[in-house]
Design an enzyme around this catalytic site. Structure first.
Site, short mmCIF file in Angstrom:
data_model
loop_
_atom_site.label_atom_id
_atom_site.label_comp_id
_atom_site.label_asym_id
_atom_site.label_seq_id
_atom_site.Cartn_x
_atom_site.Cartn_y
_atom_site.Cartn_z
N GLU A 54 -8.04 6.89 5.30
CA GLU A 54 -9.65 6.87 5.60
C GLU A 54 -9.87 7.73 4.97
O GLU A 54 -11.20 7.91 3.74
CB GLU A 54 -9.71 7.71 6.48
CG GLU A 54 -9.32 7.26 7.97
CD GLU A 54 -7.86 7.29 8.66
OE1 GLU A 54 -7.61 7.52 9.65
OE2 GLU A 54 -6.47 7.16 7.50
N CYS A 77 -5.33 10.85 12.76
CA CYS A 77 -5.04 11.69 12.88
C CYS A 77 -5.29 13.33 13.05
O CYS A 77 -7.19 13.30 12.31
CB CYS A 77 -3.78 12.29 11.70
SG CYS A 77 -4.01 12.56 10.05
N THR A 163 28.28 -19.27 11.36
CA THR A 163 28.12 -18.08 10.31
C THR A 163 28.68 -18.15 9.14
O THR A 163 28.18 -17.81 8.11
CB THR A 163 27.29 -16.54 10.91
OG1 THR A 163 28.64 -16.02 12.11
CG2 THR A 163 26.21 -16.74 12.32
#
Length: 371
Positions: A54, A77, A163
């Protein structure tokens, strides 16, 4: 909710995503200020301790912010932290309306930001593209609501679900594009977690390497995630490659008095966390994740062998699986994807598909917990 609101919020969400790799422990937030059908200001939160989205947008808008509409991807906030409250900044700037994507679950905010705006006579419209906004900050949201970070397990497998070879050899199953994609997963994470077995077998660095990631951002915004190593039996010596790389490291152990590892402090902090130990004398994985949440970490990426990854999955501590599948076969003697102590079909652990896409010559499969 009008299509116009959604149009401008979509732009704010694009801005929020610019902070994907740099804002932790803060959320990723974007802001767009619109007046008379035109964008007059926009901004995104770039780094913790620096101005919020902001503030950047209001600076760009200047006097044009008076009477304008602000689109914000997270509730502004309402408290003083390292920066002043954004709700107060919007009020002082004289905006007429705030359109919010979703509420902030942070107990310090949690509706107070929107209430401050309403009490100042500002129209508040929310929610707008709420699910998209929550997805950008799933780690922050979960940590605020449960105390636990959002936890991913990254795995690479062959077509036959293996894997590594029986010897532990595993480099490389996947191709370079998949490995670059893993670098981006690391870069967005607050923590990269592995076990002593992986460190001893593979001797990895577990760092983010910007040149390999393909991410374009300012050098000042790069950061290394905290590397967490679970070493319940204190087998590491300190001369492994991971300790020679810059960035902070946390050792999770069952007996802190047995740790004798020394590290050059110029490379970063070496911390020891002693687990509450159960009858098996293993590190308590749930307690570790809660501890990481207390430290402010939003997203944890687990890169480990089948045993540790399987332990996290079987304990129900994993939110997401990211599975890279290579078009190759390793054979039945190779190591399995996960070590899971399951004995019947009733015990199977079901997941749901979230995303499937091709990365180079490999597939990236993303799965999440149902519900």
């Amino acid at each position: 909710m009008s299509q116009t609101h959604e149009f401008y919020m979509a732009r704010a969400l694009q801005l929020a995503e610019l902070g994907l790799y740099s804002t932790s422990p803060n959320p990723r937030v974007g802001c767009v200020i619109v007046k008379d059908g035109a964008i007059v200001g926009e901004g995104w939160h770039q780094k913790a301790g620096e101005p919020h989205a902001e503030v950047h947008a209001l600076r760009m808008a200047g006097e044009q912010a008076r009477g304008a509409t602000a689109y914000v991807t997270l509730e502004p906030c309402s408290h003083y932290g390292r920066t002043p409250p954004c709700a107060e900044g919007l009020i002082k700037a004289g905006v007429a309306r705030v359109v919010g994507a979703c509420s902030d679950p942070n107990p310090l905010v949690a509706g107070r930001g929107y209430n401050m705006l309403r009490e100042a006579g500002i129209e508040v419209i929310t929610p707008c593209l709420e699910s998209q906004a929550i997805a950008i900050n799933k780690g922050f949201m979960q940590r605020m609501q449960t105390g636990l970070p959002y936890t991913r397990v990254k795995l690479a497998q062959s077509l036959d679900g293996r894997t590594a070879m029986a010897s532990g050899e595993s480099q490389w199953i996947t191709g370079p594009q998949a490995r670059a994609d893993v670098q981006r997963l690391r870069a967005r994470s607050c923590v990269v977690l592995t076990g002593a077995d992986s460190v001893l077998i593979d001797n990895p660095s577990m760092t983010v390497r910007p040149q390999e990631s393909g991410i374009e951002q300012e050098e000042r915004l790069w950061r290394q995630p905290l590397r967490v190593i679970i070493d319940g039996r204190q087998r590491l010596r300190g001369d492994e490659q991971i300790f020679a790389q810059s960035g902070d490291i946390l050792l999770a152990v069952s007996d802190s008095t047995a740790v004798n590892i020394q590290r050059d402090p110029a490379l970063g902090q070496l911390s020891i966390w002693q687990s509450p130990v159960g009858a098996d004398h293993k590190v308590d994985l749930s307690a570790l994740l809660h501890y990481l949440g207390e430290l402010g970490h939003n997203e944890v990426l687990i890169e480990s062998g089948a045993q540790l990854a399987g332990a996290f999955v079987q304990a129900g501590l994993v939110n997401e699986l990211v599975l890279y599948c290579a078009p190759t076969l390793l054979g039945s003697n190779a190591r399995p994807l996960l070590s899971l102590g399951l004995n019947s079909m009733a015990e199977q652990i079901r997941w749901q598909w979230a995303d499937v896409r091709k990365v180079g010559n490999d597939l990236r499969l993303t799965l999440t917990q149902p519900g």
